[in-house]
Design an enzyme around this catalytic site. Structure first.
Site, PDB file in Angstrom:
ATOM      1  N   ASP A   1     -18.822 138.397   2.306  1.00 17.04           N
ATOM      2  CA  ASP A   1     -17.730 138.412   3.288  1.00 17.04           C
ATOM      3  C   ASP A   1     -16.673 139.468   3.000  1.00 17.04           C
ATOM      4  O   ASP A   1     -16.291 140.227   3.889  1.00 17.04           O
ATOM      5  CB  ASP A   1     -17.082 137.025   3.388  1.00 17.04           C
ATOM      6  CG  ASP A   1     -18.094 135.988   3.857  1.00 17.04           C
ATOM      7  OD1 ASP A   1     -18.377 135.966   5.069  1.00 17.04           O
ATOM      8  OD2 ASP A   1     -18.620 135.241   3.023  1.00 17.04           O
TER       9      ASP A   1
ATOM     10  N   ARG B   1      -4.604 131.252  -6.964  1.00 14.48           N
ATOM     11  CA  ARG B   1      -4.072 132.077  -5.864  1.00 14.48           C
ATOM     12  C   ARG B   1      -2.787 132.793  -6.236  1.00 14.48           C
ATOM     13  O   ARG B   1      -2.659 133.992  -5.988  1.00 14.48           O
ATOM     14  CB  ARG B   1      -3.911 131.250  -4.578  1.00 14.48           C
ATOM     15  CG  ARG B   1      -5.194 130.569  -4.094  1.00 14.48           C
ATOM     16  CD  ARG B   1      -6.403 131.465  -4.112  1.00 14.48           C
ATOM     17  NE  ARG B   1      -7.644 130.754  -3.817  1.00 14.48           N
ATOM     18  CZ  ARG B   1      -8.847 131.212  -4.109  1.00 14.48           C
ATOM     19  NH1 ARG B   1      -8.993 132.368  -4.720  1.00 14.48           N
ATOM     20  NH2 ARG B   1      -9.922 130.526  -3.798  1.00 14.48           N
TER      21      ARG B   1
ATOM     22  N   ASP C   1      -6.219 127.850   1.052  1.00  8.24           N
ATOM     23  CA  ASP C   1      -6.040 129.108   0.340  1.00  8.24           C
ATOM     24  C   ASP C   1      -5.331 130.177   1.168  1.00  8.24           C
ATOM     25  O   ASP C   1      -4.561 130.966   0.627  1.00  8.24           O
ATOM     26  CB  ASP C   1      -7.381 129.603  -0.197  1.00  8.24           C
ATOM     27  CG  ASP C   1      -7.846 128.772  -1.390  1.00  8.24           C
ATOM     28  OD1 ASP C   1      -6.970 128.335  -2.161  1.00  8.24           O
ATOM     29  OD2 ASP C   1      -9.061 128.553  -1.547  1.00  8.24           O
TER      30      ASP C   1
ATOM     31  N   SER D   1     -19.936 126.852  -0.203  1.00 10.05           N
ATOM     32  CA  SER D   1     -18.797 127.717  -0.470  1.00 10.05           C
ATOM     33  C   SER D   1     -18.302 127.374  -1.867  1.00 10.05           C
ATOM     34  O   SER D   1     -17.992 126.216  -2.154  1.00 10.05           O
ATOM     35  CB  SER D   1     -17.697 127.469   0.565  1.00 10.05           C
ATOM     36  OG  SER D   1     -16.483 128.002   0.083  1.00 10.05           O
TER      37      SER D   1
HETATM   38  N1  ARG Z   1     -10.198 122.223  -2.077  1.00  7.35           N
HETATM   39  C1  ARG Z   1      -9.760 123.074  -3.139  1.00  7.35           C
HETATM   40  C2  ARG Z   1      -8.347 123.527  -2.928  1.00  7.35           C
HETATM   41  O1  ARG Z   1      -7.885 123.565  -1.818  1.00  7.35           O
HETATM   42  C3  ARG Z   1     -10.683 124.238  -3.365  1.00  7.35           C
HETATM   43  C4  ARG Z   1     -10.703 125.283  -2.288  1.00  7.35           C
HETATM   44  C5  ARG Z   1     -11.788 126.318  -2.406  1.00  7.35           C
HETATM   45  N2  ARG Z   1     -13.084 125.681  -2.447  1.00  7.35           N
HETATM   46  C6  ARG Z   1     -14.244 126.271  -2.255  1.00  7.35           C
HETATM   47  N3  ARG Z   1     -15.298 125.555  -2.483  1.00  7.35           N
HETATM   48  N4  ARG Z   1     -14.359 127.481  -1.830  1.00  7.35           N
HETATM   49  O2  ARG Z   1      -7.670 123.878  -3.859  1.00  7.35           O
END
Ligand code: ARG
Length: 401
Positions: free
Chosen positions: A14, A95, A124, A175
């Site tokens: 991506d 992040r 995110d 993911s």
């Molecule tokens: N749910 C988690 C959060 O919001 C992880 C987010 C990313 N998860 C992922 N499988 N890409 O912090």
């Protein structure tokens, strides 16, 4: 001068396609920025070369693994932070450190905009953009998946049409986001919340039904931070890595939850955080002997609020900073050793010692030599129950009328 956009680059399909996609949609030059937060996998140089091969004008890699461990994982440990009582904030704490490096790169390369690969449904996007607004208020944000209609199908078609140096056939139905603090897996088969995760989902942990012999480990802390494992000095990053390996081999730190996202959706996620969960367990047990009762009770609610703020993208907020100051103050005496057994998916503490402990053997013992004066207890209980007793007397009086 051509506008420049800094893109948070992972090396995956991506964000690789996003380089050209953003270029075509906006006419801007794209600078790819990859940040190492201990996610493992491909070398950063391979990722850098791929970004250039996909059309980035510059590709910049930042080794932030020690910074991430010291300044992001350690505060999470000191807070014993578990969102909704379960999730050690793996993605949420990565992040803000990524944002720091994106903003730094934007300054260095004269970019006006920061781009990231998040969808419009998750947490995110909020964490990236709130962080960027705070650290670089003049910078604009763009998310190609959300704002420029870059769907998965279009990404594959684009990569094939342009002959981009990226695998488009390897189909991973999940993911995944990972760093040294843990790993998060969602989507696909897991979206039916009755479906149990299959074994292939896991990478940081071995399946605990077939455990190797129990592994006993001693973790030494100073001021709430791990400084040695089995007597060998370690940095925070080394401590996390070593426990990822040893606790992971015993299947410790698997978490399967439905959590409340900031955008109002309940979503299912599988986490693996062997090092983080072993460390939080050990740290909490050391606090149990070194932190005074009222401070400890209050800290539990502060830690919960801290976890919510960080989950909700408020890492750089004033309240988070104030709570950090409180938490830091509680860590003054969190120094000592915790011994724990890693086995069968569990990390169980079986010994503790500390030069700053509040555990007083003479007060606690039931043997002779006890210094606790039991005759004081009667009066104490009388007064402790007084207020409720007076109120209950009133209840009886009123009901009798
Ligand atoms: N749910 C988690 C959060 O919001 C992880 C987010 C990313 N998860 C992922 N499988 N890409 O912090």
């Amino acid at each position: 001068m051509t506008e420049r956009i800094v893109l948070a680059y992972s090396g995956g399909l991506d964000t690789s396609v996003a380089i050209g996609w953003i270029g075509e949609a906006t006419g801007a030059e794209v600078i790819a920025v990859a940040v190492d937060v201990g996610q493992g996998g491909e070398s950063l140089e391979t990722i850098r070369q791929r970004a250039l091969g996909c059309g980035a004008v510059e590709a910049y890699v930042a080794d932030a693994s020690d910074e991430f461990a010291n300044e992001y994982c350690m505060p999470t440990l000191k807070a014993n932070a578990l969102y909704q009582g379960h999730y050690p904030l793996v993605s949420a704490i990565s992040r803000p450190v990524i944002v720091k490096h994106l903003v730094k790169a934007a300054r260095e390369f004269g970019a006006t905009t920061v781009a990231h690969g998040c969808t419009g449904k998750g947490n995110d996007q909020v964490r990236f953009e709130v962080g960027i607004q705070t650290l670089g208020p003049d910078l604009k944000c763009i998310a190609p998946v959300r704002d420029l209609a870059l769907t998965r199908d279009k990404a594959i078609a684009f990569a094939e049409e342009k002959g981009l140096p990226i695998e488009t056939t390897k189909k991973n139905p999940y993911s995944i986001d990972q760093n040294v603090w843990g790993r998060a897996v969602e989507t696909g088969y897991l979206e039916d919340i009755w479906n149990a995760p299959t074994k292939d989902i896991y990478d940081y942990t071995a399946t605990p039904e077939f455990p190797p012999a129990p592994d006993e480990v001693t973790i030494s802390f100073e001021g709430g931070v791990p400084v040695a494992i089995d007597g060998v000095r370690v940095t925070p990053l080394q401590a996390i890595k070593e426990l990822n390996r040893r606790a992971g081999a015993q299947g410790v730190g698997r978490i399967d939850v439905v959590e409340d996202r900031l955008v109002g959706i309940k979503s299912r996620e599988i986490y693996e955080a062997p090092g983080a969960m072993a460390l939080i367990t050990a740290h909490k047990h050391l606090e149990d002997i070194t932190v005074e009762r009222e401070q400890a009770r209050f800290k539990a609610t502060v830690g919960q609020r801290w976890a919510e703020l960080v989950y909700d993208g408020q890492w750089f907020s004033p309240l988070k900073r104030s709570l950090d100051a409180f938490i830091e103050d509680t860590q003054q005496y969190v120094t000592g050793d915790i011994r724990m057994v890693l086995h069968g998916g569990q990390a169980i503490v079986n010994g503790r010692r500390s030069g700053t402990s509040l555990y007083d053997f003479d007060l606690a013992t039931y043997d002779t030599g006890d210094t606790f004066d039991q005759s004081m207890a009667r009066g104490f209980i009388e007064l402790w129950g007084m207020s409720a007793k007076v109120a209950s007397g009133r209840d009886i009086r009123v009901a009798g009328k």
